[in-house]
Structures are given as structure tokens and as C-alpha cells.
Design a protein around this motif. Structure first.
Motif, mmCIF file in Angstrom:
data_model
loop_
_atom_site.group_PDB
_atom_site.id
_atom_site.type_symbol
_atom_site.label_atom_id
_atom_site.label_comp_id
_atom_site.label_asym_id
_atom_site.label_seq_id
_atom_site.Cartn_x
_atom_site.Cartn_y
_atom_site.Cartn_z
ATOM 1 N N LEU A 39 -3.899 -0.433 -7.272
ATOM 2 C CA LEU A 39 -4.359 -1.064 -6.037
ATOM 3 C C LEU A 39 -5.779 -0.608 -5.719
ATOM 4 O O LEU A 39 -6.638 -1.386 -5.295
ATOM 5 N N ARG A 40 -6.022 0.687 -6.008
ATOM 6 C CA ARG A 40 -7.332 1.283 -5.768
ATOM 7 C C ARG A 40 -8.422 0.533 -6.564
ATOM 8 O O ARG A 40 -9.488 0.219 -6.054
ATOM 9 N N ASP A 94 -11.436 1.444 4.203
ATOM 10 C CA ASP A 94 -11.543 0.284 3.324
ATOM 11 C C ASP A 94 -11.404 -0.977 4.152
ATOM 12 O O ASP A 94 -10.854 -0.941 5.263
ATOM 13 N N LYS A 117 -17.367 0.422 1.568
ATOM 14 C CA LYS A 117 -16.437 0.876 2.604
ATOM 15 C C LYS A 117 -17.020 0.496 3.959
ATOM 16 O O LYS A 117 -18.230 0.248 4.074
ATOM 17 N N LEU A 170 -6.484 -4.623 3.642
ATOM 18 C CA LEU A 170 -5.933 -5.093 2.369
ATOM 19 C C LEU A 170 -5.647 -6.593 2.411
ATOM 20 O O LEU A 170 -5.861 -7.308 1.434
ATOM 21 N N THR A 191 -9.090 -2.889 -4.979
ATOM 22 C CA THR A 191 -9.936 -2.846 -3.773
ATOM 23 C C THR A 191 -11.377 -2.475 -4.152
ATOM 24 O O THR A 191 -12.330 -3.024 -3.624
ATOM 25 N N ASP A 192 -11.532 -1.558 -5.112
ATOM 26 C CA ASP A 192 -12.889 -1.172 -5.540
ATOM 27 C C ASP A 192 -13.628 -2.373 -6.120
ATOM 28 O O ASP A 192 -14.817 -2.573 -5.878
ATOM 29 N N ILE A 250 -8.717 -8.383 1.558
ATOM 30 C CA ILE A 250 -9.066 -8.288 0.136
ATOM 31 C C ILE A 250 -8.181 -9.229 -0.693
ATOM 32 O O ILE A 250 -8.676 -9.985 -1.541
ATOM 33 N N ARG A 274 -19.624 2.579 -2.088
ATOM 34 C CA ARG A 274 -18.833 3.799 -2.205
ATOM 35 C C ARG A 274 -19.659 5.001 -2.659
ATOM 36 O O ARG A 274 -19.485 6.122 -2.177
ATOM 37 N N ARG A 325 -13.947 -5.169 -3.188
ATOM 38 C CA ARG A 325 -14.764 -4.713 -2.055
ATOM 39 C C ARG A 325 -15.369 -3.361 -2.421
ATOM 40 O O ARG A 325 -14.823 -2.310 -2.069
ATOM 41 N N ALA A 374 0.830 -1.209 0.000
ATOM 42 C CA ALA A 374 0.000 0.000 0.000
ATOM 43 C C ALA A 374 0.866 1.261 0.000
ATOM 44 O O ALA A 374 0.548 2.250 -0.657
#
Lengths: 342, 267
Positions: A247-248, A316, A258, A319, A251-252, A322, A293, A255, A227
Motif C-alpha cells: 500500500l505504501r 499522506d 505529503k 487513501l 501511495t508513494d 489516492i 517526500r 502521491r 489500511a
């Protein structure tokens, strides 16, 4: 040297590597059978891996144990010959081990050492200086910079075997960077280090990258490393790529919600919950929701307007969670699926 | 120049490391001295046949020099390299712009040179103690220079044979037995460790003179004994160079193939 992110540093096409591993069942009879008729199993460590990495990028190279990360790094650094496909690193074919190629890369493995065990780090630096043909001025300037950035002035003259793990790892980084490689392969550089030392190493790597812009390919099981450092992640499992992007985005995609934790002053929860909000935990005045989100802002605004919030945090999912989910079959399918537009 | 400096720095580093293992060096020195002492005592105590060209003085000089030559032409490559393949530490060397085998060879050379700290004083003292029984009147600078060259070439050919065997470590987990057969037993016999080559029966001596083993031990000492003509010495150099070139080629071929099967285990 001017480097731009558009220049390609590493390209692999259908890169594959398999190993033939001898199998043996338990017991003396099996050993005897195996002696006369050995059985081999082919393990595909890396399969058809396609990737392209620009100069100056920091890539997080993720995957569970045995996913093929280290095998890939070893192929990229020229230690292993691919079973199939092709690799180009800075225009070189790594396995040919060209002198100029070897001068342009560095591989740091958290569990392996480059320092000479029986000598103080400063002696290893001196040998590296000779091997890489650094002038006195280059050597002095670089060593001063690295010693300062890594805070290792107090351990340069202590025998390597007597250094603590943290000191040794920082000296390992110094010796690996002495020749200012254009490409840095980092395999678990913070493994076994305490939190403080992990932070120091991360902060050093960020600082070093800001100053010298090497291309960095990083594997780590510590998601904080990824991260903090990686601009982009490539995820592999069973030797195959299952995700390549920011990475964003990962995660979006994995997952889309939030985690919102709210502590209210008193009474009932003051806002009407709409679609996309799901209560997952309540304890007294503490409420925890999974919130899509696109509705996070709306719910937060509503809560602020009521004036009843004692505390509000939006975060979030961890990580690790995820990435762990990604390594399940369903997770891999989700990561590979086209991104949904909000 | 860069390469020379790098080799020099690596050699220096090995010197520094070996100096930290003084006890081990002493044990090695005792090992090197023991067998030649026993063999010398054995050869001096038995009745020699009429065909044996060696006198007691020759045997004394021969076994006085055996430990020094044995040490100077020794090669540890065969022990170090397969271990580096097994534990994956070869990877570290392969990543550097420096010939990986050079590092192991320099370690061996450093070890041999430092061992002289123990061996030379012993040899000089022992030589002084038996000086009345040695015949050294024939010695001259040219013979000593020939001997030095023979030691260097003998060390080279032994290093290359050891190296070739050690590279089999890419395929075999343990090359110790292979080394014992090719570089141990045959070497002890035909190299002149147990019996000086010059005292072999004619037909066996011819074979020994064609094989590389004689040149790793016996040949440099034969030069000092003054029993070889200039032509025989030059012929010996030619044979040593031939074997060196052959094993250099063999090593190169095995190296290229070995790298392709190297699995870089360990990390």
C-alpha cells in the motif's frame, strides 16, 4: 500447523470470466423484437488476471464497483467457473469443489448471510460443527475463543432476524471461522456498519490473523479497513490488474508528496521554500503545502529550528482520494509505470 | 458418520424452523384435505359402472388415506431450488462441504413429517367416524410394511422428479409451469388423485403402471386395499426403483451442467 509466507496459497494464471447478458431497449416494440430475436452482450468481468498470494498474507483487493472483485472471489471460492485461465487454491481447483477444499475456505459477504435467519446463531454454530465434523473439544474451544474475541455472548440465543446488523456481522464472522479456514475471503465485511463496529471488526480480524495466520483476501470500499489490515494490495479495474504491491508503494507512486500543515505563531513564514514544496492553501497563520517526500524532513527541521511553530502535521493524502485517482485512466497508467527512485 | 450427523443436524434445524410457522402448516393441511374430501364425496354420489372394481368402502379408504400419502410423498424442492438460484442463496450452500441439494430435500422431508401433526389426528378421527363403512379385515403387518416401503420409495421418486425439474432452474428463471405440466397435471391424472388408478380402463391402467406417477400416490393405498398380489406389489417396487435410478442419473447430469452456467448472482 506451521505456515510460512513463502508457501503459495492462491495462484491465478490469465484468469478470465465473461458473462453473456441479454440486452433490451425501452418500450413494448423493443420487448417484442427482443422476444423473437434476443440480443446478448458479452461483458468481460475479469480479464487475464495473474496473481500469486502467499500463505498467511492479508491482501486488500481493491477496485471500483463492477471492477470484477466479487467475480474473482466467487471464482476463487469455486462458485463460478472461469471462462479462461486457471486457478489453484491450496493446490485445489476450486470449481471441482473437493470436500477438503471446501473445509479449508470461508467466504464472508457483508450483504449475504450464512446464519439461519429463523434460528439463533448458536443453532447455526451447531449445524456447522456437524457439517465440518468438529469434535466436542474443538467446537468448545473455538466457540469460546470466538465468542470472547467478538464479544457476542449476549446474542447467541437470540433469533438471528432480531439481531442488529453489527451483532449479526460478528456472528457471521464467528460461524465462518468456526472450522478455522486456511483461506478467508472477505467481501465488504464492514459494509453498513457504524465507525465503532468497523473498528471492532478490524481489530478482531487483526487479532485473529495474529493468532491463526489464515490467508485473507479482503475487498472493501472503506479504505480504513484496507489500511489497517492489508499488507499488500491488488487493484483491478475493468477486470484487469493495474497494481500489485505494498500500500505504501501505491501511495508513494500515486502521491509522491505529503501534505504538511503548519501554524506559525506570528509574522511571515519563517523558512525559504525550496524545490519540491508547493503552497496549496493559506488562511491567516495556517499554511498547507504539498511537499515531496524527500524534502519533508528538511522543511520540518527548518521550521523547528525557527522556534515559531504553533502546530505542525504531516500526512499522506487521504487513501480514498489516492484510490479514486487510480481508477482514472491517467491514474492507472501511473500505477502501472515503474516506480521512480527518489 | 460426519455426513450422517450433518444431515441429522440439518433436519433437526428444519424441524425447529417449521415449528415457528404453525399457521402456515395449518393452511397447508386444509389444502391437503380439501380436494380428497370433495373427490370422495363425488365418487360416492355417482352411479358406478359394472366394470368398476371399487366399492364405496374402497373409495372411502382410498380418499381417507390420500391426504396423508399426498403429504408424505410431497416435494418442495421444485419451489425452493429455482428461488435459491435466482436470489443467489444457493452460493451459501455451495460453499459448504455438504451436498447442497440435501439441505433442500431435508427441508421438504421435515415439512412433510411435521404436517402429520395436523393430518394424522384428522385421518384417525375421520376413520373412526366412518369405521362401520370401512373394510379393514384383510389388513396385516406385512401389508402395512409394504405400504410404508411404498411411501418411502414413492417419496424418493417424487423428490427426484421434482429435483430434476427444479435443476432446470439453472437455465429457466421460472420452472413452475414446467412442473405443472410434468409433475402436476399428469401426476394428478395418472397418479390416482382424481381417479384411483385401479379403476382406470385396462389400457390406460397399463400405461399408468409403467409411468412413475402411480407410485407417488395410488400404489401405497392400493397395497392397503388388499387388491394387489404379492407379485404385483414387488413389480411395483421394481418400477419405482427403476424410475428413481433413472431420475437420479438425470439429476446428476443436469446438476453438473447447471453448475457450469450458475452465475451466482446477488452479492
Amino acid at each position: 500447523m506451521t505456515q510460512t509466507i513463502n508457501e503459495v496459497a492462491i495462484v491465478t494464471r490469465q484468469l478470465s470470466r465473461s458473462f453473456s447478458i441479454r440486452q433490451k431497449s425501452e418500450g413494448l416494440a423493443a420487448s417484442l423484437r427482443n422476444f423473437f430475436s434476443p440480443v446478448y452482450k458479452t461483458v468481460n468481468a475479469v480479464c487475464d488476471l495473474e496473481m500469486s498470494i502467499g500463505r498467511g498474507e492479508i491482501i486488500g483487493f481493491l477496485g471500483p464497483n463492477g471492477a470484477g472483485k466479487t467475480t474473482t472471489l466467487k471464482m476463487l471460492s469455486g462458485l463460478l467457473v472461469p471462462s479462461g485461465g486457471s486457478i489453484e487454491v491450496l493446490g485445489f481447483t476450486p470449481f471441482n469443489r473437493d470436500h477438503d477444499f471446501l473445509k479449508s475456505i470461508s467466504l464472508v459477504m457483508g450483504q449475504k448471510q450464512n446464519l439461519w435467519w429463523d434460528l439463533p446463531p448458536v443453532e447455526t454454530f451447531e449445524i456447522h460443527r456437524r457439517i465440518y465434523g468438529l469434535s466436542d473439544e474443538q467446537y468448545r474451544t473455538r466457540i469460546d475463543e470466538l465468542v470472547e474475541m467478538l464479544e457476542i455472548s449476549d446474542c447467541l440465543e437470540t433469533q438471528t432476524r432480531k439481531l442488529s446488523l453489527g451483532q449479526r456481522m460478528r456472528c457471521e464472522l464467528a460461524v465462518s471461522l468456526l472450522h478455522q479456514p486456511s483461506i478467508l475471503f472477505l467481501d465488504e465485511p464492514t459494509i453498513g456498519l457504524d465507525i465503532l463496529m468497523q473498528k471492532k471488526i478490524r481489530s478482531f480480524l487483526l487479532d485473529y490473523h495474529r493468532r491463526f495466520k489464515p490467508t485473507i483476501l479482503l475487498t472493501s470500499h472503506y479504505m480504513d479497513d484496507v489500511a489497517a489490515l492489508a499488507q499488500r494490495v491488488i487493484v483491478i479495474n475493468y477486470g484487469r490488474k493495474i497494481f500489485d504491491g505494498r500500500l505504501r508503494d501505491l501511495t508513494d507512486r500515486m502521491r509522491p508528496e505529503k501534505i504538511m500543515t503548519v501554524i506559525i505563531n506570528n509574522g511571515e513564514f519563517p523558512c525559504q521554500l525550496r524545490d519540491g514544496c508547493r503552497l496549496i492553501h493559506q488562511e491567516g497563520q495556517l499554511y498547507r503545502f504539498l511537499v515531496r517526500r524527500e524534502v519533508v524532513g528538511e522543511l520540518a527541521a527548518c521550521l523547528y529550528n525557527t522556534g515559531q511553530i504553533a502546530d505542525l502535521t504531516i500526512e499522506d493524502a487521504p487513501l480514498e482520494e489516492i484510490i479514486g485517482q487510480l481508477f482514472t485512466d491517467n491514474g492507472a497508467a501511473a500505477a502501472s509505470a515503474p516506480a521512480k527512485t527518489p | 458418520m460426519t455426513s450422517f450427523n450433518a444431515h441429522l443436524a440439518t433436519l433437526r434445524a428444519h424441524f425447529k424452523i417449521i415449528f415457528t410457522y404453525r399457521g402456515m402448516m395449518l393452511i397447508q393441511a386444509v389444502r391437503l384435505l380439501l380436494l380428497p374430501l370433495v373427490l370422495a364425496a363425488a365418487w360416492l354420489s355417482i352411479q358406478k359402472t359394472a366394470e368398476n372394481p371399487y366399492s364405496d368402502a374402497d373409495y372411502l379408504l382410498y380418499y381417507l388415506l390420500v391426504p396423508v400419502i399426498l403429504n408424505l410423498t410431497d416435494s418442495r424442492l421444485v419451489f425452493r431450488f429455482p428461488m435459491a438460484v435466482r436470489d443467489g442463496s444457493l452460493s451459501r450452500e455451495l460453499l459448504k462441504p455438504f451436498p447442497p441439494l440435501s439441505g433442500y430435500a431435508l427441508e421438504s422431508i421435515a415439512n412433510n413429517l411435521i404436517q402429520l401433526i395436523y393430518l394424522l389426528p384428522f385421518t384417525l378421527l375421520a376413520g373412526y367416524a366412518i369405521s362401520d363403512r370401512l373394510q379393514l379385515g384383510h389388513l396385516n403387518l406385512q401389508l402395512l410394511l409394504y405400504m410404508l416401503l411404498a411411501i418411502v420409495l414413492g417419496g424418493l421418486v417424487r423428490m427426484l422428479i421434482s429435483g430434476s425439474i427444479s435443476l432446470v432452474g439453472f437455465w429457466l428463471e421460472d420452472v413452475t409451469t414446467l412442473n405443472l405440466i410434468l409433475n402436476g397435471g399428469i401426476w394428478a391424472l395418472l397418479g390416482g388423485m382424481i381417479v384411483p388408478v385401479a379403476t382406470f380402463p385396462q389400457h390406460i391402467r397399463c400405461i399408468a403402471e409403467m409411468l412413475p406417477y402411480r407410485y407417488m400416490l395410488s400404489f401405497p393405498i392400493e397395497i392397503v386395499t388388499g387388491r394387489l398380489s404379492q407379485a404385483q406389489i414387488l413389480q411395483g417396487f421394481a418400477v419405482t426403483i427403476f424410475w428413481s435410478l433413472l431420475f437420479a442419473l438425470i439429476m446428476r447430469l443436469i446438476w453438473k451442467r447447471g453448475l457450469k452456467v450458475y452465475a451466482a448472482y446477488g452479492g
